[in-house]
Design a protein around this motif. Structure first.
Motif, PDB file in Angstrom:
ATOM      1  N   GLU A   1      24.128 -14.389  81.481  1.00 50.79           N
ATOM      2  CA  GLU A   1      23.305 -15.603  81.778  1.00 50.79           C
ATOM      3  C   GLU A   1      21.907 -15.832  82.158  1.00 50.79           C
ATOM      4  OE1 GLU A   1      24.615 -18.930  81.503  1.00 50.79           O
ATOM      5  OE2 GLU A   1      26.515 -18.115  80.613  1.00 50.79           O
ATOM      6  N   PRO A   2      21.257 -16.519  81.620  1.00 51.11           N
ATOM      7  CA  PRO A   2      19.885 -16.534  82.126  1.00 51.11           C
ATOM      8  C   PRO A   2      19.756 -17.207  83.159  1.00 51.11           C
ATOM      9  CG  PRO A   2      20.081 -18.289  80.705  1.00 51.11           C
ATOM     10  CD  PRO A   2      21.576 -17.575  80.663  1.00 51.11           C
ATOM     11  N   GLU A   3      18.434 -16.774  84.170  1.00 49.22           N
ATOM     12  CA  GLU A   3      17.786 -17.043  85.076  1.00 49.22           C
ATOM     13  C   GLU A   3      17.351 -18.611  84.894  1.00 49.22           C
ATOM     14  OE1 GLU A   3      14.993 -14.777  87.055  1.00 49.22           O
ATOM     15  OE2 GLU A   3      16.207 -13.179  87.315  1.00 49.22           O
ATOM     16  N   LYS A   4      17.175 -19.700  85.715  1.00 45.26           N
ATOM     17  CA  LYS A   4      16.785 -21.045  85.471  1.00 45.26           C
ATOM     18  C   LYS A   4      15.378 -20.656  85.224  1.00 45.26           C
ATOM     19  CE  LYS A   4      19.695 -24.328  87.109  1.00 45.26           C
ATOM     20  NZ  LYS A   4      19.977 -25.645  88.050  1.00 45.26           N
ATOM     21  N   VAL A   5      14.770 -21.462  84.243  1.00 45.34           N
ATOM     22  CA  VAL A   5      13.512 -21.458  83.981  1.00 45.34           C
ATOM     23  C   VAL A   5      13.148 -22.785  83.942  1.00 45.34           C
ATOM     24  CG1 VAL A   5      13.424 -19.155  82.558  1.00 45.34           C
ATOM     25  CG2 VAL A   5      13.879 -21.265  81.483  1.00 45.34           C
ATOM     26  N   LYS A   6      11.493 -22.904  84.091  1.00 47.41           N
ATOM     27  CA  LYS A   6      11.250 -24.430  84.321  1.00 47.41           C
ATOM     28  C   LYS A   6      10.737 -24.694  82.838  1.00 47.41           C
ATOM     29  CE  LYS A   6       7.417 -26.833  86.435  1.00 47.41           C
ATOM     30  NZ  LYS A   6       6.216 -27.021  87.299  1.00 47.41           N
TER      31      LYS A   6
ATOM     32  N   PRO B   1      21.605 -16.194  70.630  1.00 49.42           N
ATOM     33  CA  PRO B   1      21.563 -17.248  69.652  1.00 49.42           C
ATOM     34  C   PRO B   1      23.166 -17.751  69.459  1.00 49.42           C
ATOM     35  CG  PRO B   1      21.289 -14.886  68.561  1.00 49.42           C
ATOM     36  CD  PRO B   1      21.230 -14.627  69.997  1.00 49.42           C
ATOM     37  N   TYR B   2      22.981 -19.051  68.780  1.00 48.03           N
ATOM     38  CA  TYR B   2      24.230 -19.765  68.669  1.00 48.03           C
ATOM     39  C   TYR B   2      24.433 -20.320  67.252  1.00 48.03           C
ATOM     40  CZ  TYR B   2      25.947 -19.258  73.713  1.00 48.03           C
ATOM     41  OH  TYR B   2      26.159 -18.677  74.772  1.00 48.03           O
ATOM     42  N   TRP B   3      25.310 -20.228  66.543  1.00 52.60           N
ATOM     43  CA  TRP B   3      25.632 -20.868  65.275  1.00 52.60           C
ATOM     44  C   TRP B   3      26.405 -22.331  65.732  1.00 52.60           C
ATOM     45  CZ3 TRP B   3      24.777 -23.020  60.939  1.00 52.60           C
ATOM     46  CH2 TRP B   3      25.958 -23.209  60.077  1.00 52.60           C
ATOM     47  N   ILE B   4      25.891 -23.415  65.472  1.00 54.79           N
ATOM     48  CA  ILE B   4      26.324 -24.586  65.917  1.00 54.79           C
ATOM     49  C   ILE B   4      26.815 -25.501  64.791  1.00 54.79           C
ATOM     50  CG2 ILE B   4      25.932 -26.619  67.269  1.00 54.79           C
ATOM     51  CD1 ILE B   4      23.866 -25.094  68.788  1.00 54.79           C
ATOM     52  N   ARG B   5      28.293 -25.645  64.609  1.00 56.98           N
ATOM     53  CA  ARG B   5      28.794 -26.153  63.534  1.00 56.98           C
ATOM     54  C   ARG B   5      29.728 -27.382  63.648  1.00 56.98           C
ATOM     55  NH1 ARG B   5      32.789 -21.539  61.551  1.00 56.98           N
ATOM     56  NH2 ARG B   5      34.311 -21.500  62.934  1.00 56.98           N
ATOM     57  N   PRO B   6      30.030 -28.298  62.689  1.00 58.83           N
ATOM     58  CA  PRO B   6      31.221 -29.070  63.128  1.00 58.83           C
ATOM     59  C   PRO B   6      32.439 -28.430  63.470  1.00 58.83           C
ATOM     60  CG  PRO B   6      29.870 -29.722  61.007  1.00 58.83           C
ATOM     61  CD  PRO B   6      29.403 -28.237  61.432  1.00 58.83           C
ATOM     62  N   ARG B   7      33.052 -28.919  64.435  1.00 57.00           N
ATOM     63  CA  ARG B   7      34.207 -28.331  65.038  1.00 57.00           C
ATOM     64  C   ARG B   7      35.293 -28.180  63.805  1.00 57.00           C
ATOM     65  NH1 ARG B   7      35.751 -26.914  69.706  1.00 57.00           N
ATOM     66  NH2 ARG B   7      33.959 -27.804  70.720  1.00 57.00           N
ATOM     67  N   HIS B   8      35.561 -29.444  63.121  1.00 59.40           N
ATOM     68  CA  HIS B   8      36.433 -29.444  61.817  1.00 59.40           C
ATOM     69  C   HIS B   8      35.919 -29.017  60.281  1.00 59.40           C
ATOM     70  CE1 HIS B   8      39.048 -31.017  64.941  1.00 59.40           C
ATOM     71  NE2 HIS B   8      38.199 -32.163  65.233  1.00 59.40           N
TER      72      HIS B   8
ATOM     73  N   ARG C   1      19.668 -20.216  73.209  1.00 59.63           N
ATOM     74  CA  ARG C   1      19.776 -20.133  74.940  1.00 59.63           C
ATOM     75  C   ARG C   1      18.474 -19.362  75.593  1.00 59.63           C
ATOM     76  NH1 ARG C   1      24.568 -17.530  77.731  1.00 59.63           N
ATOM     77  NH2 ARG C   1      23.247 -16.071  77.699  1.00 59.63           N
ATOM     78  N   GLN C   2      17.679 -20.193  76.069  1.00 57.09           N
ATOM     79  CA  GLN C   2      16.285 -19.632  76.671  1.00 57.09           C
ATOM     80  C   GLN C   2      16.430 -18.905  77.813  1.00 57.09           C
ATOM     81  OE1 GLN C   2      13.123 -20.361  74.778  1.00 57.09           O
ATOM     82  NE2 GLN C   2      15.065 -20.767  73.466  1.00 57.09           N
ATOM     83  N   THR C   3      15.812 -17.559  77.700  1.00 50.50           N
ATOM     84  CA  THR C   3      15.895 -16.731  78.896  1.00 50.50           C
ATOM     85  C   THR C   3      14.285 -16.257  79.283  1.00 50.50           C
ATOM     86  OG1 THR C   3      17.968 -15.748  77.924  1.00 50.50           O
ATOM     87  CG2 THR C   3      16.719 -14.384  79.545  1.00 50.50           C
ATOM     88  N   GLY C   4      13.754 -16.826  80.250  1.00 51.64           N
ATOM     89  CA  GLY C   4      12.610 -16.481  80.758  1.00 51.64           C
ATOM     90  C   GLY C   4      11.518 -16.709  79.776  1.00 51.64           C
TER      91      GLY C   4
ATOM     92  N   HIS D   1      20.454 -25.689  74.913  1.00 50.10           N
ATOM     93  CA  HIS D   1      19.133 -25.927  74.810  1.00 50.10           C
ATOM     94  C   HIS D   1      19.374 -27.439  75.173  1.00 50.10           C
ATOM     95  CE1 HIS D   1      15.342 -27.244  73.253  1.00 50.10           C
ATOM     96  NE2 HIS D   1      15.159 -26.006  72.935  1.00 50.10           N
ATOM     97  N   ASP D   2      18.259 -28.162  75.506  1.00 53.08           N
ATOM     98  CA  ASP D   2      18.149 -29.609  76.080  1.00 53.08           C
ATOM     99  C   ASP D   2      18.048 -30.830  74.681  1.00 53.08           C
ATOM    100  OD1 ASP D   2      15.633 -29.202  75.379  1.00 53.08           O
ATOM    101  OD2 ASP D   2      14.874 -29.623  77.517  1.00 53.08           O
ATOM    102  N   ARG D   3      17.906 -29.937  73.580  1.00 53.31           N
ATOM    103  CA  ARG D   3      17.727 -31.074  72.559  1.00 53.31           C
ATOM    104  C   ARG D   3      18.575 -30.733  71.383  1.00 53.31           C
ATOM    105  NH1 ARG D   3      14.905 -35.352  73.514  1.00 53.31           N
ATOM    106  NH2 ARG D   3      14.121 -35.781  71.430  1.00 53.31           N
ATOM    107  N   MET D   4      18.896 -31.582  70.478  1.00 48.60           N
ATOM    108  CA  MET D   4      19.779 -31.573  69.434  1.00 48.60           C
ATOM    109  C   MET D   4      19.282 -32.357  68.187  1.00 48.60           C
ATOM    110  SD  MET D   4      23.560 -32.989  70.768  1.00 48.60           S
ATOM    111  CE  MET D   4      24.252 -32.327  69.175  1.00 48.60           C
ATOM    112  N   PRO D   5      19.586 -31.826  66.936  1.00 44.53           N
ATOM    113  CA  PRO D   5      19.523 -33.028  65.851  1.00 44.53           C
ATOM    114  C   PRO D   5      20.204 -34.077  65.911  1.00 44.53           C
ATOM    115  CG  PRO D   5      20.734 -31.109  65.083  1.00 44.53           C
ATOM    116  CD  PRO D   5      20.446 -30.622  66.594  1.00 44.53           C
TER     117      PRO D   5
END
Length: 253
Positions: free
Chosen positions: A234-239, A122-129, A113-116, A168-172
């Motif tokens: 929580e990060p501030e909104k960044v452009k 960081p997040y570990w993103i895995r299949p829920r099942h 998650r981007q901050t400034g 993040h605004d993108r994912m594989p």
């Protein structure tokens, strides 16, 4: 985007998932980074009627695609991701989209998650099942000036779904096992014929687990990097940067 991922399944589990044969024994990998070798699967050569040979074959590929027309790799950006929305037309990827589509097995991926403008939580993103997923991949064989050849590859990305967009605004791009054959069929199917497969994963397919910043260092390769950590502020909104290089690829490194 996808700048780090993991493959922790056994070779037998991975081979069964991809329906390939001949996977050598390899250790679990918890922090795979660009320029490292990654496993991909491609369609095998045409088989004779009644053949029992598998119709897919595994390949070890350098993560970071180099188009055939590149003259000096030192002056070329590291293309470990490819934006799926324009890959069929973009000079760097259009040949691979037509002729060398692949599957990238993974146990999940990491995102920050981007901050400034800097790496935040960081997040570990895995299949829920649980289990494995297959990212949509592309392969290009690059001929080096000395005459040797190197297989290189990239992972296709798409706009993130609502489960991931707050990170993040993108994912594989994830290819469903029912669509493996379609995606890999470069003999009879053109990019437009498989464009419908380039979509975000269904809601609730992934779960995002906050982890510590151990994953930030490529040298950290043990299972401890996937242990649950505390969520930062929580990060501030960044452009966001304008889309120039494919998928803002160098923002993580």
């Amino acid at each position: 985007m996808c700048g780090r991922f993991a493959l922790t399944a056994t070779p037998d589990q991975t081979a069964a998932f991809l329906d390939v044969a001949g996977l050598e024994d390899f250790p679990a990998r918890y922090n795979i980074a660009p320029t490292q070798p990654i496993l991909m699967a491609v369609a095998g050569p045409p088989q004779a009627p009644g053949s029992n040979l598998p119709d897919r074959q595994p390949m070890l590929v350098r993560w970071g695609l180099i188009p055939t027309w590149v003259k000096d790799t030192r002056e070329f950006p590291l293309l470990f991701n490819a934006r799926s929305e324009g890959a069929a037309e973009k000079a760097s990827f259009k040949a691979a989209m037509r002729h060398r589509r692949a599957l990238v097995p993974a146990s999940g991926f990491y995102e920050w998650r981007q901050t400034g403008g800097k790496k935040g939580q960081p997040y570990w993103i895995r299949p829920r099942h649980g289990g494995l997923v297959a990212f949509a991949g592309l392969i290009e064989t690059y001929a080096e000036p000395g005459g040797s050849e190197m297989d290189t590859g990239a992972i296709l990305t798409i706009n993130a779904n609502a489960d991931i967009a707050h990170i993040h605004d993108r994912m594989p791009v994830v290819i469903d096992p029912r669509d493996f054959a379609r995606w890999l069929d470069c003999r009879t199917l053109e990019p437009r014929d498989v464009a419908d497969l380039l979509r975000p994963a269904q809601l609730d397919f992934f779960e995002a687990i906050p982890v510590s910043d151990l994953v930030n260092k490529v040298a950290n390769t043990g299972p401890e990097i996937q242990e649950r950590g505390e969520i930062g502020p929580e990060p501030e909104k960044v452009k966001r940067q304008k889309s120039g290089a494919d998928d803002s690829q160098m923002t993580l490194f």
